[in-house]
Scaffold this active site. Structure first.
Site, PDB file in Angstrom:
ATOM      1  N   PHE A 106     -48.970  21.350 -65.069  1.00 32.42           N
ATOM      2  CA  PHE A 106     -49.500  23.014 -64.107  1.00 32.42           C
ATOM      3  C   PHE A 106     -49.835  23.218 -63.064  1.00 32.42           C
ATOM      4  CE2 PHE A 106     -53.198  21.870 -66.670  1.00 32.42           C
ATOM      5  CZ  PHE A 106     -54.295  23.963 -66.035  1.00 32.42           C
ATOM      6  N   LYS A 107     -50.959  22.823 -62.465  1.00 35.86           N
ATOM      7  CA  LYS A 107     -51.695  22.708 -61.633  1.00 35.86           C
ATOM      8  C   LYS A 107     -51.156  22.788 -60.334  1.00 35.86           C
ATOM      9  CE  LYS A 107     -55.948  21.638 -64.356  1.00 35.86           C
ATOM     10  NZ  LYS A 107     -56.568  20.604 -64.907  1.00 35.86           N
TER      11      LYS A 107
END
Length: 433
Positions: A106-107
């Protein structure tokens, strides 16, 4: 827009200053002076917009006063060159799959956005090299390293705890070279984060080199993570299931759930939030009794959440003026042991034919345990299960296929610098750069 410090002792900063500094001079975290509510017409039509169109509208509310529209649009569209689909795992529970980016975590969204925004500011002023310091407990390092790889005018130093990130995660930031330096710290994640924060506060070091952070303490890293919560709502609305949306976020340093809460402050119709934790349950304890007591982190199989002093809780606390009743009424918390996480991965796989990573397992189980009648739950599947292959394989008694993107990293040669957790050693290393 101006940005203030959560410690309220530093002068207001521009977006440019906040992004480049990372941390305010008083050691506080930067917060936007205001959060703009988006018009009701946006939410009424959101299901008809693309991910990029939704994200640009949100980005404009935060950054539009400081970045030219064409440039901001380019940054947003270039950042989101991949999808974040909502997948039904079982009736009433959906997985927001945030692992379709370059490093399968997700980063990627926040890291890619920040890299492009920082480069925009550097080009605008033509200044000297900016040095990015980032502490990682797993996926942050790979996302930031790959987001900034080859970006002119920026050098990245990734600090990670020795022996406490998965081999696949480690290979994603130790094999790159170029403008990426991996530093293997003999300690835990909190030691890495402490070294980064101490570096920002060291006057001699800051005079020697321009420093910024790409951890979620940086406003340009955590704010863009709000994008995919708006997109999740749009996908649910298209299915006719957006009423009573509950968002559950596996939480370590609490930047991701903070971005989600900012989205709600902008008018995003989220009923409530659940912070899902592993054994590092400092915020869960606060939500239960109103007492925030940071402590050394504990190593778990959900290692990206191995944080004993989550920085971004300061933003949540500040946003609600330290009002425990407001915070606890909006957000609840629950934590799971390693054995519970393994059990959840196995049960979900055999019941739904859906493979969870250890962090997503916490989010899924939290919804199973806490979702009420009439609510629709969305949890973040924050990383591809293959990034934790040995753990997941053992839990589901299977063989998770490794995507080629991950396999390519694993074929690389490790390049890292060994470092003690002593700040003087870290400072000496940077001063010699």
């Amino acid at each position: 827009m101006k940005y203030y410090s959560t410690n309220h002792k530093a002068p207001l900063a521009s977006l440019h200053e906040a992004v480049v500094r990372g941390l305010a001079p008083d050691r506080g975290l930067y917060m936007p002076e205001k959060i703009k509510r988006l018009p009701q017409s946006f939410y009424e039509n959101i299901q008809n917009l693309s991910f990029q169109e939704i994200a640009y509208t949100v980005a404009d509310a935060f950054f539009g006063e400081d970045v030219e529209p064409a440039e901001l649009k380019r940054i947003v569209y270039d950042t989101l060159a991949f999808d974040c689909p909502l997948v039904e795992v079982e009736p009433g529970i959906y997985s927001l799959e945030l692992f379709h980016g370059p490093t399968l975590a997700f980063k990627d969204v926040g890291a890619r956005f920040m890299a492009r925004l920082l480069q925009y500011f550097i080009r605008q002023e033509g200044k000297e090299q900016v040095n990015v310091l980032v502490a990682t407990s797993g996926d942050t390092g790979s996302a930031v390293a790959n987001g900034f790889l080859g970006v002119e005018g920026i050098h990245v130093y990734v600090l990670y705890p020795k022996g406490k990130v998965s081999k696949i995660q480690e290979s994603q930031f130790t094999t790159l070279g170029q403008n990426i330096t991996a530093i293997e710290v003999d300690g835990v994640f909190d030691d890495c984060q402490r070294l980064v924060k101490s570096a920002f506060m060291d006057e001699e070091l800051c005079n020697h080199m321009k420093l910024t952070s790409a951890n979620s303490i940086n406003v340009a890293r955590f704010l863009p993570q709000a994008f995919y919560y708006f997109y999740a709502y749009a996908q649910l609305k298209k299915l006719g299931k957006s009423d009573n949306m509950v968002v559950c976020v596996p939480s370590g340093n609490f930047g991701n759930i903070t971005a989600a809460i900012f989205g709600r402050e902008m008018g995003l119709p989220v009923k409530r939030f659940i912070a899902a934790n592993n054994a590092n349950d400092v915020v869960c304890e606060y939500l239960a009794n109103g007492k925030f007591n940071p402590r050394p982190s504990i190593q778990t199989i959900a290692n990206a959440m191995d944080v004993g002093d989550p920085s971004n809780f300061a933003r949540i606390y500040d946003l609600f003026g330290g009002n425990y009743q407001k915070i606890s009424s909006l957000m609840s918390g629950v934590s799971y042991s390693d054995s519970q996480i393994r059990d959840t991965m196995a049960k979900c796989y055999h019941a739904n034919d859906y493979i969870l990573d250890p962090h997503g397992a916490c989010g899924y189980q939290a919804l199973k345990d806490m979702l009420l009648d009439g609510e629709t739950g969305v949890f973040c599947e924050t990383a591809h299960p293959a990034k934790f292959k040995s753990t997941v394989d053992a839990a589901i008694d299977g063989d998770v296929k490794i995507p080629e993107r991950l396999a390519a990293f694993m074929r690389g040669t490790k390049q890292s610098v060994s470092m003690s957790k002593d700040f003087d050693a870290f400072k000496s290393f940077l001063m010699a750069e």
